[in-house]
Design a protein around this motif. Structure first.
Motif, PDB file in Angstrom:
ATOM      1  N   MET A  18       0.833  -1.205   0.000  1.00 48.72           N
ATOM      2  CA  MET A  18       0.000   0.000   0.000  1.00 48.72           C
ATOM      3  C   MET A  18       0.865   1.251   0.000  1.00 48.72           C
ATOM      4  O   MET A  18       0.568   2.221  -0.708  1.00 48.72           O
ATOM      5  N   PHE A  19       1.955   1.232   0.791  1.00 46.22           N
ATOM      6  CA  PHE A  19       2.863   2.375   0.802  1.00 46.22           C
ATOM      7  C   PHE A  19       3.502   2.574  -0.573  1.00 46.22           C
ATOM      8  O   PHE A  19       3.641   3.703  -1.053  1.00 46.22           O
ATOM      9  N   TYR A  21       2.259   1.689  -3.428  1.00 44.76           N
ATOM     10  CA  TYR A  21       1.211   2.177  -4.340  1.00 44.76           C
ATOM     11  C   TYR A  21       0.958   3.668  -4.145  1.00 44.76           C
ATOM     12  O   TYR A  21       0.811   4.422  -5.106  1.00 44.76           O
ATOM     13  N   LEU A  22       0.935   4.114  -2.884  1.00 45.77           N
ATOM     14  CA  LEU A  22       0.652   5.519  -2.603  1.00 45.77           C
ATOM     15  C   LEU A  22       1.827   6.426  -2.959  1.00 45.77           C
ATOM     16  O   LEU A  22       1.631   7.570  -3.401  1.00 45.77           O
ATOM     17  N   LEU A  23       3.049   5.939  -2.760  1.00 43.57           N
ATOM     18  CA  LEU A  23       4.231   6.774  -2.955  1.00 43.57           C
ATOM     19  C   LEU A  23       4.833   6.659  -4.347  1.00 43.57           C
ATOM     20  O   LEU A  23       5.717   7.454  -4.700  1.00 43.57           O
TER      21      LEU A  23
END
Length: 267
Positions: A18-19, A21-23
């Motif tokens: 998730m990190f 994907y977000l970053l």
């Protein structure tokens, strides 16, 4: 050392993904800002720092940056002053309609920016505030005040009223109580409200597009118009500098007083 269970390992992997994907969009901007190409391409065919040098030679971007810094500073000062008074009245006052007043002051957080921008455009055209500093300040103040009121209200809610009552019982006037007792104890909330107000104002583009004029520009609006005309990596270089600016601000807040304390949590 205890071994991690399969479920916990799976959860950690999910968090890491998730990190990433977000970053990922932010991370990709960094190498693109060092591209030697004349347009935004991935992967960069060559490497160069010329787009960072081009920023220093762009007079339009420099003027827009100056306007954004001045505007954000003015809006932040007004947000802390007005928001502090409103938060104090909402948290310490006991009068009919207090909840309704609180909902009204924080209502702009619930409305889409484009709706607020269109409403401000209709009003400001009649008041001749389009493209004027007072109009920009009022427009940005509309969206920063709710944040300031919320954060300062949280800081006041964690401050026992008995401390203020004790100072007042010793003969201190209300102004002295607020200046010597209340304000120092809610300093973390003031720092958080100021930082959030500054960043929200500095980064605002949708509402600004409605009320800004051809002679008065801000950095987000200038970047918006820039990518409409050109697609070179200079916009990526500016984005990297803005990311670093935000990161430095967050690190300074963490180093000085701690992020959890800044947002009103317990240390």
């Amino acid at each position: 050392m205890s071994r991690l269970s399969p479920g916990r390992i799976g959860f950690l992997i999910l968090v890491v993904l998730m990190f990433i994907y977000l970053l990922a969009p932010v991370i990709m901007v960094i190498p693109m800002s060092f591209s030697g190409a004349n347009s935004l391409v991935w992967p960069p065919p060559s490497w160069s720092t010329r787009w960072y040098a081009a920023i220093l030679q762009d007079a339009e971007m420099a003027a827009a940056l100056r306007n954004s810094l001045v505007l954000a500073s003015i809006v932040t000062a007004l947000s802390l002053t007005i928001g502090g008074a409103a938060a104090y009245a909402l948290n310490r006052g006991r009068y009919p309609g207090r909840e309704a007043m609180s909902a009204l002051l924080t209502a702009p957080l619930l409305l889409p920016s484009i709706v607020l921008g269109l409403a401000l455009l209709i009003i400001f055209v009649q008041l001749r505030l389009i493209g004027q500093w007072p109009g920009l300040v009022l427009a940005h103040l509309l969206i920063t005040l709710p944040y300031a009121i919320r954060v300062l209200g949280t800081a006041l809610a964690t401050l026992p009223p008995a401390v203020e009552d004790a100072a007042a019982s010793l003969g201190a006037p209300p102004g002295t109580v607020f200046r010597r007792i209340t304000l120092p104890l809610m300093a973390r909330g003031v720092v958080a409200a100021g930082a959030i107000s500054f960043l929200v104002s500095f980064d605002e583009v949708v509402i600004t597009l409605f009320v800004v004029g051809p002679q008065l520009n801000t950095l987000p609006v200038a970047l918006y118009h820039y990518v409409e005309r050109r697609t070179d990596p200079q916009v990526a270089a500016i984005s990297v500098l803005l990311i670093l600016f935000t990161l430095v601000l967050v690190l300074v807040m963490e180093r000085a007083i701690g992020l959890r304390r800044t947002i009103g949590g317990r240390g």
